[in-house]
Design a protein around this motif. Structure first.
Motif, short mmCIF file in Angstrom:
data_model
loop_
_atom_site.label_atom_id
_atom_site.label_comp_id
_atom_site.label_asym_id
_atom_site.label_seq_id
_atom_site.Cartn_x
_atom_site.Cartn_y
_atom_site.Cartn_z
N ASP A 178 15.46 27.36 -51.77
CA ASP A 178 14.24 27.10 -52.53
C ASP A 178 13.23 28.18 -52.17
N PHE A 179 13.12 29.18 -53.03
CA PHE A 179 12.34 30.38 -52.73
C PHE A 179 10.87 30.08 -52.47
N ALA A 180 10.34 29.01 -53.10
CA ALA A 180 8.90 28.74 -53.04
C ALA A 180 8.49 27.81 -51.90
N VAL A 181 9.44 27.30 -51.15
CA VAL A 181 9.11 26.38 -50.06
C VAL A 181 8.98 27.17 -48.76
N ASN A 182 7.78 27.15 -48.20
CA ASN A 182 7.46 27.84 -46.95
C ASN A 182 7.60 29.36 -47.08
N GLY A 209 4.81 25.21 -42.53
CA GLY A 209 5.23 24.29 -41.48
C GLY A 209 6.21 23.22 -41.93
N SER A 210 6.77 23.35 -43.14
CA SER A 210 7.69 22.33 -43.65
C SER A 210 9.12 22.53 -43.20
N THR A 211 9.45 23.74 -42.70
CA THR A 211 10.79 24.04 -42.21
C THR A 211 10.68 24.87 -40.94
N THR A 212 11.78 24.94 -40.21
CA THR A 212 11.79 25.75 -38.99
C THR A 212 12.09 27.21 -39.28
N THR A 237 0.31 20.94 -48.12
CA THR A 237 1.37 21.42 -49.01
C THR A 237 1.12 22.86 -49.44
N GLU A 238 -0.14 23.28 -49.32
CA GLU A 238 -0.50 24.66 -49.59
C GLU A 238 -1.75 24.99 -48.78
N GLN A 239 -1.80 26.21 -48.23
CA GLN A 239 -2.98 26.66 -47.51
C GLN A 239 -3.41 28.02 -48.05
N GLN A 240 -4.69 28.14 -48.32
CA GLN A 240 -5.26 29.42 -48.74
C GLN A 240 -6.34 29.83 -47.74
N LEU A 241 -6.36 31.11 -47.41
CA LEU A 241 -7.34 31.69 -46.51
C LEU A 241 -7.97 32.89 -47.18
N TRP A 242 -9.27 33.09 -46.96
CA TRP A 242 -9.92 34.28 -47.48
C TRP A 242 -11.09 34.63 -46.57
N GLY A 243 -11.50 35.88 -46.60
CA GLY A 243 -12.61 36.27 -45.74
C GLY A 243 -13.14 37.65 -46.07
N VAL A 244 -14.42 37.86 -45.76
CA VAL A 244 -15.05 39.18 -45.83
C VAL A 244 -15.85 39.36 -44.55
N SER A 245 -15.94 40.58 -44.08
CA SER A 245 -16.62 40.82 -42.81
C SER A 245 -17.14 42.25 -42.76
N GLY A 246 -18.09 42.47 -41.85
CA GLY A 246 -18.62 43.81 -41.67
C GLY A 246 -19.32 43.94 -40.34
N PHE A 264 -6.95 23.51 -47.51
CA PHE A 264 -5.69 22.83 -47.20
C PHE A 264 -5.43 21.80 -48.29
N SER A 265 -4.50 22.10 -49.20
CA SER A 265 -4.14 21.15 -50.25
C SER A 265 -3.16 20.12 -49.70
N MET A 266 -3.40 18.85 -50.03
CA MET A 266 -2.59 17.77 -49.51
C MET A 266 -1.86 17.04 -50.64
N ALA A 267 -0.71 16.48 -50.30
CA ALA A 267 0.03 15.70 -51.29
C ALA A 267 -0.78 14.47 -51.70
N ALA A 268 -1.58 13.95 -50.77
CA ALA A 268 -2.48 12.83 -51.05
C ALA A 268 -3.85 13.17 -50.47
N ASN A 269 -4.87 12.51 -50.93
CA ASN A 269 -6.25 12.66 -50.43
C ASN A 269 -6.89 13.98 -50.83
N GLY A 270 -6.33 14.71 -51.78
CA GLY A 270 -6.97 15.92 -52.26
C GLY A 270 -6.91 17.05 -51.25
N ALA A 271 -7.94 17.89 -51.27
CA ALA A 271 -7.95 19.09 -50.43
C ALA A 271 -9.00 18.96 -49.33
N LEU A 272 -8.72 19.60 -48.19
CA LEU A 272 -9.66 19.71 -47.09
C LEU A 272 -10.14 21.15 -47.06
N ARG A 273 -11.46 21.36 -47.19
CA ARG A 273 -12.00 22.70 -47.35
C ARG A 273 -12.97 23.04 -46.21
#
Length: 367
Positions: A178-182, A209-212, A237-246, A264-273
């Motif tokens: 499954d190419f899209a998992v982890n 973190g879904s597989t070793t 189920t999905e994590q996105q990171l972004w940043g700018v710095s100087g 942090f997108s979750m299967a339940a409870n929506g996203a934690l931002r």
């Protein structure tokens, strides 16, 4: 200071040019200290701590000149706990880095293995933890600047620097049918000109973190204790990171601004931002003595629930020699009542209240 290991017995080689064309270098850092926390689950604590300003490590870096400007390169870097001798990064032999590749000054470098993503390469060098102890990173290391996880199975390209501008691209394979998992992908840009340094980067992880065996292994992701509003970061189920710095240097001072975000997108409870905002300053009081100070504000939201953290980090570092320094750092964090507990990243346990105070003193040696 590094020591070249290869070229032993070079006189036995026919060409006699091997020493000039290839080398392997041993290097490392050992860092140990003593930390005091005013409140860990309701009690003060004194602890011997490993890797406060730099994670203890030893490594091998090698290069071979292939001619016409092309070089073969590799790096194997082990991480360990100096207080008990155990392996770090989930018990890996070379958990910090393990890669091999090709590079040339006119076209850049292409490497394969376990590597840092562009967020870590570009943004973390401008965050205050590059000068102070790891406890100055943002809550739960939600933006991965404290290297909570590295990327396995990755192919990474770093362009040559053109007028100070450099680009980085990286892809981490799932290593499953499954190419899209982890799997993961990330990109970044950096710019350096005189006293000015700028950076921007983005990273996306699918089912981390879904597989070793995947790009972000389950044995080297967020622990289940990392949670806000009852939502576990490790269950994303999905994590996105972004940043700018100087950063901008003038005289003995360097000023820095950092913004990072994580979702942090979750299967339940929506996203934690998370949204992290930091201002910092480093000041050379003398050739041997450096002081640093930073303030960071972190906003957290999950659905209709929100909260925030304030954190102040400060410290001094004194160079006993080019390779050895001693340091004293202090940290204070205040969490909003909606979050309930303060928890300075890197400490063993959260406070029983909305505030937490910590100090660390230690010594670091580089070889």
């Amino acid at each position: 200071m590094t020591r070249t290991l290869l070229c032993i017995g070079a006189g036995m080689l026919t060409a006699g040019a091997a020493c000039a064309q290839s080398s392997v270098t041993l290097y490392g850092i050992v860092d140990s200290g003593l930390a005091y926390t005013n409140n860990q689950q309701g009690h003060s604590a004194w602890q011997a701590t490993s890797g406060n300003e730099s994670g203890p490590r030893w490594g091998l870096i090698g290069t071979e000149d292939l001619g016409e400007g092309l070089k073969a390169n590799f790096r194997l870097e082990n991480g360990f706990n100096i207080e008990n001798g155990t392996l770090g990064q989930g018990g890996r032999m070379f958990g910090r880095q393990a890669w091999v590749g090709l590079g040339a000054a006119n076209w850049g470098a292409l490497t394969f293995g376990r590597q840092y993503n562009p967020i870590q390469d570009i943004i973390s060098s401008m965050q205050i933890s590059s000068t102070l102890a790891q406890y100055s990173t943002h809550p739960f290391d939600n933006d991965d600047l404290n290297n909570t996880f590295r990327t396995n199975n990755s192919a990474k390209y770093v362009s040559p620097s053109i007028a100070g501008l450099q680009a980085t691209l990286m892809y981490g394979f799932s290593n499953t049918a499954d190419f899209a998992v982890n799997n993961s992908w990330s990109a970044g840009l950096s710019y350096a000109h005189g006293p000015l340094n700028l950076g921007a980067a983005y990273a996306r992880m699918n089912h981390p973190g879904s597989t070793t065996a995947g790009a972000v292994a389950s044995s080297n992701y967020y622990p289940t204790s990392a949670q806000v509003f009852g939502v576990h970061l490790a269950n994303a189920t999905e994590q996105q990171l972004w940043g700018v710095s100087g950063t901008y240097a003038f005289g003995p001072a360097t000023l820095g601004l950092v913004y990072t975000g994580s979702n942090f997108s979750m299967a339940a409870n929506g996203a934690l931002r998370f949204n992290n905002y930091e201002g910092n300053v480093r000041y050379s009081l003398s050739p041997a003595l450096t002081a640093a100070l930073a303030y960071a504000y972190t906003a957290v939201a999950q659905g209709e629930t929100s909260g925030h953290y304030h954190q102040v980090s400060a410290g001094v570092q004194y160079q006993l020699s080019k390779r050895t320094d001693v340091y004293l750092n202090g940290f204070y964090q205040k969490a909003s009542s909606s979050i309930g507990q303060a928890w300075i990243d890197g400490l063993a346990a959260p406070s029983s209240t909305t505030s937490q105070l910590a100090f660390v003193v230690g010594m670091r040696h580089k070889f």
